[in-house]
Design an enzyme around this catalytic site. Structure first.
Site, PDB file in Angstrom:
ATOM      1  N   CYS A  11       0.797  -1.109   0.104  1.00 27.43           N
ATOM      2  CA  CYS A  11      -0.117   0.053  -0.062  1.00 27.43           C
ATOM      3  C   CYS A  11       0.885   1.207  -0.126  1.00 27.43           C
ATOM      4  CB  CYS A  11      -0.937   0.052   1.361  1.00 27.43           C
ATOM      5  SG  CYS A  11      -0.303  -0.074   2.891  1.00 27.43           S
ATOM      6  N   ASN A  14       2.175   1.348   4.498  1.00 38.44           N
ATOM      7  CA  ASN A  14       2.424   0.211   5.036  1.00 38.44           C
ATOM      8  C   ASN A  14       2.381   0.357   6.582  1.00 38.44           C
ATOM      9  OD1 ASN A  14       5.391  -2.131   5.444  1.00 38.44           O
ATOM     10  ND2 ASN A  14       3.381  -2.691   5.193  1.00 38.44           N
ATOM     11  N   CYS A  16      -1.112   0.957   7.525  1.00 40.61           N
ATOM     12  CA  CYS A  16      -2.565   0.511   7.409  1.00 40.61           C
ATOM     13  C   CYS A  16      -3.479  -0.847   6.659  1.00 40.61           C
ATOM     14  CB  CYS A  16      -3.613   1.661   7.161  1.00 40.61           C
ATOM     15  SG  CYS A  16      -3.303   3.106   8.194  1.00 40.61           S
ATOM     16  N   ARG A  17      -3.374  -0.621   5.363  1.00 42.50           N
ATOM     17  CA  ARG A  17      -3.956  -1.499   4.651  1.00 42.50           C
ATOM     18  C   ARG A  17      -3.006  -2.736   4.370  1.00 42.50           C
ATOM     19  NH1 ARG A  17      -5.160   2.179  -0.364  1.00 42.50           N
ATOM     20  NH2 ARG A  17      -3.243   3.037   0.547  1.00 42.50           N
ATOM     21  N   SER A  18      -1.915  -2.588   4.123  1.00 44.86           N
ATOM     22  CA  SER A  18      -1.152  -3.866   3.559  1.00 44.86           C
ATOM     23  C   SER A  18      -0.577  -4.731   4.892  1.00 44.86           C
ATOM     24  CB  SER A  18       0.259  -3.636   2.838  1.00 44.86           C
ATOM     25  OG  SER A  18       1.062  -2.703   3.458  1.00 44.86           O
ATOM     26  N   ASP A 127      -8.231   3.976   0.962  1.00 43.86           N
ATOM     27  CA  ASP A 127      -6.861   4.458   2.305  1.00 43.86           C
ATOM     28  C   ASP A 127      -7.926   4.853   3.389  1.00 43.86           C
ATOM     29  OD1 ASP A 127      -5.104   5.405   3.884  1.00 43.86           O
ATOM     30  OD2 ASP A 127      -4.322   6.759   2.175  1.00 43.86           O
TER      31      ASP A 127
HETATM   32  P1  4NP Z   1      -1.668   2.788   4.217  1.00 37.88           P
HETATM   33  O1  4NP Z   1      -2.503   4.159   4.840  1.00 37.88           O
HETATM   34  O2  4NP Z   1      -1.213   2.981   2.621  1.00 37.88           O
HETATM   35  O3  4NP Z   1      -2.824   1.862   3.901  1.00 37.88           O
HETATM   36  O4  4NP Z   1      -0.621   2.380   5.264  1.00 37.88           O
HETATM   37  C1  4NP Z   1      -1.459   5.337   4.717  1.00 37.88           C
HETATM   38  C2  4NP Z   1      -0.763   5.440   5.904  1.00 37.88           C
HETATM   39  C3  4NP Z   1      -0.026   6.921   5.955  1.00 37.88           C
HETATM   40  C4  4NP Z   1      -0.166   7.711   5.016  1.00 37.88           C
HETATM   41  C5  4NP Z   1      -0.936   7.721   3.970  1.00 37.88           C
HETATM   42  C6  4NP Z   1      -1.547   6.270   3.881  1.00 37.88           C
HETATM   43  N1  4NP Z   1       0.698   8.780   5.192  1.00 37.88           N
HETATM   44  O5  4NP Z   1       0.448   9.841   4.282  1.00 37.88           O
HETATM   45  O6  4NP Z   1       1.516   9.049   6.086  1.00 37.88           O
END
Ligand code: 4NP
Length: 165
Positions: A11, A14, A16-18, A127
């Site tokens: 994702c 790294n 939240c989703r993955s 997201d």
């Molecule tokens: P992920 O979510 O891609 O599912 O881990 C996010 C986590 C952090 C950020 C963006 C999306 N960020 O901008 O810090």
């Protein structure tokens, strides 16, 4: 045993989703007695959270479903990942484009949209970073459906059978 099937969940951050996708998949391969056949990991196309544990909301959501992902640590996707992993799952289209860009030899057949085998094949795992907790539950539901479908597919493709107890 033959070589393990390697699977990478990707994702943006790294955290939240993955990590949730990896946790669900790990839980599922254990339930099916297939854990010895797999090597699982996750990564982000961005490295802002490298070294950090998953977002507390991801940890809480997984815990709620009986899965511990608190030991995972965020890392950034590197070009060698494109050669080292048999299956690379992108959570959304933007991740997919960014993975392909890092591909040194232009081969893309190992890179898949994670929801492509589910009832909504064009869909993305949204997201949830700026959401409340219900966004994380929705992610859990989506990555659970995708994990079931991909594990069925991979098990057939690789002729996997549960390890004897
Ligand atoms: P992920 O979510 O891609 O599912 O881990 C996010 C986590 C952090 C950020 C963006 C999306 N960020 O901008 O810090």
């Amino acid at each position: 045993m033959s070589e393990r099937v390697s699977v990478l969940f990707v994702c943006l951050g790294n955290i939240c989703r993955s990590p949730m996708a990896e946790g669900v998949f790990q839980h599922l391969v254990q339930e099916r007695g297939l854990a010895d056949h797999f090597k699982l990991d996750s990564a982000g196309t961005g490295g802002w959270h490298a070294g950090e544990p998953p977002d507390p909301r991801s940890i809480r959501t997984a815990q709620h479903h009986g899965v511990d992902i608190s030991e995972q640590r965020s890392r950034v996707l590197v070009p060698i990942d494109l050669e080292r992993f048999d299956y690379i799952f992108a959570m959304d289209q933007s991740n997919h484009r960014n993975i392909i860009k890092r591909n040194p030899d232009g081969k893309t057949e190992r890179v898949h949209m994670f929801l492509s085998l589910t009832e909504t094949p064009d869909a993305e795992v949204p997201d949830p970073y700026y959401d409340r907790d219900d966004g994380f539950e929705n992610v859990w539901r989506l990555v659970s459906a995708a994990s079931e479908a991909w594990l069925d597919r991979i098990s057939v493709e690789h002729g996997l059978r549960p390890s004897s107890p």
